[in-house]
Design an enzyme around this catalytic site. Structure first.
Site, mmCIF file in Angstrom:
data_model
loop_
_atom_site.group_PDB
_atom_site.id
_atom_site.type_symbol
_atom_site.label_atom_id
_atom_site.label_comp_id
_atom_site.label_asym_id
_atom_site.label_seq_id
_atom_site.Cartn_x
_atom_site.Cartn_y
_atom_site.Cartn_z
ATOM 1 N N HIS B 67 0.841 -1.194 0.000
ATOM 2 C CA HIS B 67 0.000 0.000 0.000
ATOM 3 C C HIS B 67 0.877 1.246 0.000
ATOM 4 O O HIS B 67 0.685 2.162 -0.815
ATOM 5 C CB HIS B 67 -0.923 -0.005 1.223
ATOM 6 N N ASP B 96 6.340 22.377 -25.994
ATOM 7 C CA ASP B 96 6.266 21.039 -25.423
ATOM 8 C C ASP B 96 7.291 20.979 -24.302
ATOM 9 O O ASP B 96 7.896 21.994 -23.961
ATOM 10 C CB ASP B 96 6.562 19.954 -26.482
ATOM 11 N N TRP B 132 6.980 0.056 3.914
ATOM 12 C CA TRP B 132 7.431 0.763 2.709
ATOM 13 C C TRP B 132 8.808 1.375 2.903
ATOM 14 O O TRP B 132 9.475 1.751 1.945
ATOM 15 C CB TRP B 132 6.418 1.845 2.297
ATOM 16 N N SER B 160 12.941 6.440 -14.070
ATOM 17 C CA SER B 160 11.817 7.212 -14.602
ATOM 18 C C SER B 160 11.725 8.592 -13.952
ATOM 19 O O SER B 160 11.594 9.614 -14.631
ATOM 20 C CB SER B 160 10.527 6.421 -14.368
ATOM 21 N N SER B 161 11.828 8.615 -12.624
ATOM 22 C CA SER B 161 11.708 9.894 -11.914
ATOM 23 C C SER B 161 12.828 10.857 -12.279
ATOM 24 O O SER B 161 12.600 12.052 -12.440
ATOM 25 C CB SER B 161 11.759 9.680 -10.401
ATOM 26 N N HIS B 244 13.145 11.917 3.443
ATOM 27 C CA HIS B 244 12.533 13.167 3.855
ATOM 28 C C HIS B 244 12.306 14.138 2.702
ATOM 29 O O HIS B 244 11.206 14.647 2.540
ATOM 30 C CB HIS B 244 13.216 13.833 5.039
ATOM 31 N N GLU B 246 11.779 13.263 -0.131
ATOM 32 C CA GLU B 246 10.699 12.606 -0.869
ATOM 33 C C GLU B 246 9.321 13.100 -0.419
ATOM 34 O O GLU B 246 8.428 13.298 -1.245
ATOM 35 C CB GLU B 246 10.812 11.087 -0.686
ATOM 36 N N TYR B 248 8.545 15.965 0.596
ATOM 37 C CA TYR B 248 8.317 17.287 -0.005
ATOM 38 C C TYR B 248 8.123 17.178 -1.509
ATOM 39 O O TYR B 248 7.414 17.990 -2.115
ATOM 40 C CB TYR B 248 9.457 18.241 0.347
ATOM 41 N N SER B 259 -1.857 27.256 -4.796
ATOM 42 C CA SER B 259 -1.449 28.644 -4.984
ATOM 43 C C SER B 259 -1.971 29.222 -6.299
ATOM 44 O O SER B 259 -1.954 30.428 -6.506
ATOM 45 C CB SER B 259 0.083 28.775 -4.951
ATOM 46 N N HIS B 293 15.117 12.896 11.996
ATOM 47 C CA HIS B 293 13.976 13.005 12.899
ATOM 48 C C HIS B 293 13.026 11.809 12.734
ATOM 49 O O HIS B 293 12.104 11.654 13.506
ATOM 50 C CB HIS B 293 13.231 14.333 12.714
ATOM 51 N N HIS B 294 13.284 10.982 11.715
ATOM 52 C CA HIS B 294 12.505 9.748 11.579
ATOM 53 C C HIS B 294 13.075 8.652 12.467
ATOM 54 O O HIS B 294 12.516 7.562 12.528
ATOM 55 C CB HIS B 294 12.521 9.278 10.125
ATOM 56 N N THR B 319 6.825 26.989 6.124
ATOM 57 C CA THR B 319 5.504 26.406 5.909
ATOM 58 C C THR B 319 4.428 27.341 6.442
ATOM 59 O O THR B 319 3.380 27.538 5.820
ATOM 60 C CB THR B 319 5.400 25.030 6.587
ATOM 61 N N LYS B 322 3.699 30.036 4.058
ATOM 62 C CA LYS B 322 2.817 29.640 2.959
ATOM 63 C C LYS B 322 1.361 29.634 3.399
ATOM 64 O O LYS B 322 0.481 30.161 2.716
ATOM 65 C CB LYS B 322 3.215 28.259 2.432
ATOM 66 N N ARG B 441 1.768 0.917 14.963
ATOM 67 C CA ARG B 441 1.393 0.761 13.561
ATOM 68 C C ARG B 441 1.889 -0.574 13.027
ATOM 69 O O ARG B 441 2.713 -1.229 13.651
ATOM 70 C CB ARG B 441 1.942 1.926 12.736
#
Lengths: 300, 517
Positions: B67, B96, B132, B160-161, B244, B246, B248, B259, B293-294, B319, B322, B441
């Protein structure tokens, strides 16, 4: 103003449809599927996968990718010669190549990061530094922090690879090749075709010599020093960093050989030679990575 | 020639058109959204009551793992790339993307990569089951054989990315129409430019991490094995250096979307354009120095905990800028509440809730209690579902007329919004409480005391899942028989794509660049 704008923003060529991207995607899929099976089947660790056909998909995928790249670049070269590519298009290619090299730098950064972390933090911690006295005392009381880590915590032993024999010669070779390639690049800009061909060929030849010496070094490491991929974190970082670098030198050498052939065939002009420049940038990139390797893997 | 385009299957297989490729990305991401979503349904069905009902623990682990992987790499990221493909060339006045063939390659790698990943369900030992985040040694020593195919699948997604990101950056730097200076670009373009930079910097690091996994698994290396002088914690450092930024990567384009939409329906210019750009860039730069921090509970030196705690809390500043700007844009505007605006306003509110729980998690001492509980699950689902996915949904409703020439039915859109809004909160809000009370979890069974919260969450999740099927019908109905849209269906909309391009957008736009004053 309007003519100037027109010149600066001449029509951007949006290429015709092309089969190569989808062919490339299929090739990558076969390559990945084949590599997974080949590795499982040949390293004998996966009991449920005991066939011996993985290499077939691997080879097929690889062949498709080579064919795809060949055809894709052939199309691009043809279009370039037809004059379809504007100056703006050329900038797209150049910027694309620069960002590609940036991503490559970050790939190496992951392995350098692993090396620094293992050496500067993990090794002292395993030897009991900080609040890890009990880790050391209970798990591996014999372990001593030293780099190269010639004895792993589990007791695996090896020898450290010196810097001033073969590796130093290889450093000289790569530095020289970057220099000869720069001479060739200037020759291209000055329209000196013979010097261009000769110095590009010399650079490619130096790349081949570098690779041959690296094969010798690996042979020596495996057979006489007992330094292998399995020699703990020292062997892991040593072979993964130098190995991936060697792989990139291989790509770069092929790049330079193709450029030599294209130069001999009369391709490229003093102003229009993106592919050549991309090859040169790539070569300088592998050169710089090697300097970092030489310092952090061999000397220090 | 004016609007000639190829037909049949070749149009899609061989295309070099950014609009076709954008469409394929969006549909692909929706398919993956449904696939990953059905796995979430299995998870919530199992957790509806304590005890084991439907699946065994190993299958449950495969469900949580797949998932997460499918939603992150298959649903959210491709949906953003799809929007980028459709919008960036039109918004900067380019004919293009800069490298159209590579663009097509970027897309077509994805269906194959996810085929490879999903094939793992058919392999002995089942699919990856280690979460994951694929921490070593769960993903090395104790992982099923299919992990090798997961590794190569990740390599393909990374290729790809990276190619997609290179395309975006080069397009933005090299293809802007004359006069479209950097500080005139729509914010969606800015946020994507910064996202693309993040992708190029961190996807290769992920490739490095899975490569080390592969060699640890099969070639005897010791990167994540302390007996050989490596460290399983090193995996976490390398993974989160990717991981991390990722998060964002997944949210910044959605920032760009709201926006665009909030000013349109406030009939005002975006408040603080320049500060929005600088805030986005600051968030991106900070994202490189906060990864640990993870891992507060992993046993880092205190100096490390302090550094990563403070650096993380710093992110709240840009943040906050924003969020302030979005609210200030609406302040004293002539607001109307069409579907895209509803999704955008919900984005601002619910994303802020997710942001606040993020600040709570950033505090190292407090994180010791929250770590690996449902509080974390609540936090990141609040930034991902009502964040990234509401953002994409808002974008689909907002730009649908430009893409298809037809408007989505407002009544159905509002049903979609309000049901999503209710169910998303019903699903994820109770998780805060079960998490604070200590529910871990990724575990298929739980203490009786969590039963109430889980029942609510499961009911919410089933509703949320069903409502997304409604979204599919809305989109299909719009494409087939939607009300025809005028050139500019939203009177407050601005930008080249609304002012200078017909509705629906012709197959080729801006063959010659427009002039931007």
């Amino acid at each position: 103003m309007s003519t100037e704008t027109k010149e600066k923003y001449e029509k951007y060529y949006v290429p015709e449809q092309s089969p190569w991207p989808i062919v490339g995607a299929i090739g990558l899929f076969l390559l990945a599927f084949g590599a997974g099976n080949f590795i499982q089947q040949s390293t004998d660790k996966v009991a449920s996968n005991d066939g011996s056909w993985g290499w077939l998909f691997l080879a097929l995928g690889l062949a498709i990718i080579v064919y795809m790249l060949w055809s894709w670049w052939k199309d691009a070269i043809r279009e370039s010669k037809q004059g379809l590519y504007s100056a703006q298009m050329d900038r797209s290619f150049k910027q694309g190549m620069m960002w590609f090299i940036t991503s490559e730098v970050m790939f190496f950064a992951a392995f350098f990061g692993g090396l620094f972390y293992a050496r500067a933090l993990v090794m002292p911690w395993l030897a009991g530094e900080g609040n890890n006295a009990m880790t050391h005392a209970i798990l591996w009381p014999e372990f001593v922090a030293q780099w190269p880590m010639i004895v792993t915590p589990a007791g695996e032993t090896t020898e450290g690879m010196g810097a001033w024999g073969l590796p130093a010669i290889n450093t000289l070779i790569l530095l020289t090749s970057s220099w000869t390639l720069t001479i060739a690049h200037h020759a291209l800009k000055d329209g000196n075709r013979n010097a261009l061909i000769n110095y590009t060929a010399i650079s490619a030849a130096l790349g081949i010599i570098f690779l041959a010496l690296q094969v010798l070094e690996y042979h020596h490491a495996y057979n006489e020093m007992g330094l292998t991929l399995g020699s703990g974190i020292y062997g892991s970082t040593f072979f993964m960093l130098t190995g991936f670098h060697g792989f990139h030198v291989t790509i770069g050498t092929i790049f330079l050989i193709v450029m030599t052939i294209r130069c001999a065939g009369g391709d490229f002009t003093a102003k229009n030679h993106f592919a050549y420049e991309a090859g040169a940038w790539y070569w300088h990139f592998v050169d710089v990575v090697w300097l970092f390797l030489f310092i952090f893997v061999y000397i220090m | 020639m004016a609007d000639h385009h190829p037909t049949g299957i070749k149009r899609w297989l061989f295309t070099t058109n950014h609009k076709d490729i954008g469409t394929m990305y969006l549909w692909f991401s929706f398919v993956m959204f449904i696939v990953g979503g059905s796995m979430a349904m299995v998870i919530r069905a199992e957790l509806y009551q304590p005890g084991l009902q439907f699946v065994d623990p190993n299958t449950f682990n495969q469900m949580t793992t797949m998932h997460g992987l499918i939603m992150v790499f298959g649903a959210v990221m491709p949906s953003m790339v799809g929007l980028a493909n459709w919008l960036i060339p039109m918004q900067i006045g380019a004919p293009d993307m800069a490298l159209p063939r590579m663009n097509n390659w970027s897309f077509w790698i994805l269906p194959f990569a996810f085929t490879l990943l999903l094939l793992s369900f058919t392999m002995p030992g089942g699919a990856p089951n280690f979460g994951w985040t694929f921490y070593a040694p769960l993903s090395t020593t104790y992982a099923p054989p299919s992990t090798d195919f997961f590794i190569f699948g990740v390599h393909m997604m990374g290729i790809s990315s990276i190619m997609g990101a290179i395309n975006v950056i080069v397009t933005v730097f090299n293809m802007r129409a004359p006069g479209m200076t950097l500080m005139k670009m729509p914010l969606f373009v800015w946020t994507w430019l910064i996202t693309a930079f993040l992708l190029i910097m961190v996807m290769p690091v992920l490739a490095g991490a899975v490569t080390m996994m592969l060699t640890d698994r099969h070639f005897g290396t010791s990167f994540f094995d302390a007996a050989g002088g490596g460290d399983p914690v090193m995996f976490q450092h390398i993974f989160w250096f990717f991981g991390h930024p990722e998060v964002y990567i997944m949210i910044l384009p959605a920032f760009g979307v709201v926006s665009e939409i909030i000013p349109a329906f406030s009939r005002k210019k975006l408040f603080g354009y320049a500060s929005m750009v600088y805030a986005t860039a600051s968030i991106a730069l900070l994202s490189f120095i906060v990864w640990a921090h993870h891992m507060f509970t992993v046993g880092m030196p205190v100096a490390g905990e302090l550094f990563f705690m403070i650096a993380t809390m710093l992110i709240a500043v840009p943040t906050g800028v924003k969020v302030f700007n979005w609210v200030a844009t609406m302040w004293k505007g002539s607001l109307t509440f069409e579907t895209p605006m509803l999704f955008s306003i919900a984005f601002v509110i619910l994303f802020t809730i997710g942001g606040f729980s993020g600040v709570m998690l950033a505090m190292a001492p407090i994180d010791f209690q929250y770590h690996d509980t449902y509080f974390v699950v609540a936090h990141f689902h609040y930034v991902l579902f009502p964040g990234a996915i509401f953002g994409t949904t808002a974008a689909v409703y907002y730009w649908m007329p430009k893409w298809t020439g037809k408007k989505c039915n407002e009544k159905w859109g509002k049903w979609h919004f309000w049901l999503s809004m209710i169910f998303v909160n019903l699903t994820f809000f109770p998780m805060h409480f079960s998490g604070l009370a200590g529910m871990p979890r990724r575990i298929p069974d739980y203490n009786m005391m969590f039963a109430g919260f889980n029942e609510l969450a499961s009911i919410g999740a089933f509703g949320l899942g069903l409502v997304q099927i409604l979204f599919l019908f809305i989109v299909i109905k719009t494409v087939r028989s939607g009300e025809k849209s005028e050139k500019k269906p939203w009177d407050g909309a601005t930008g080249l794509e609304w002012d200078q391009i017909d509705t629906p957008a012709p197959y080729h736009t801006f063959d010659t660049p427009p002039k931007v004053s």
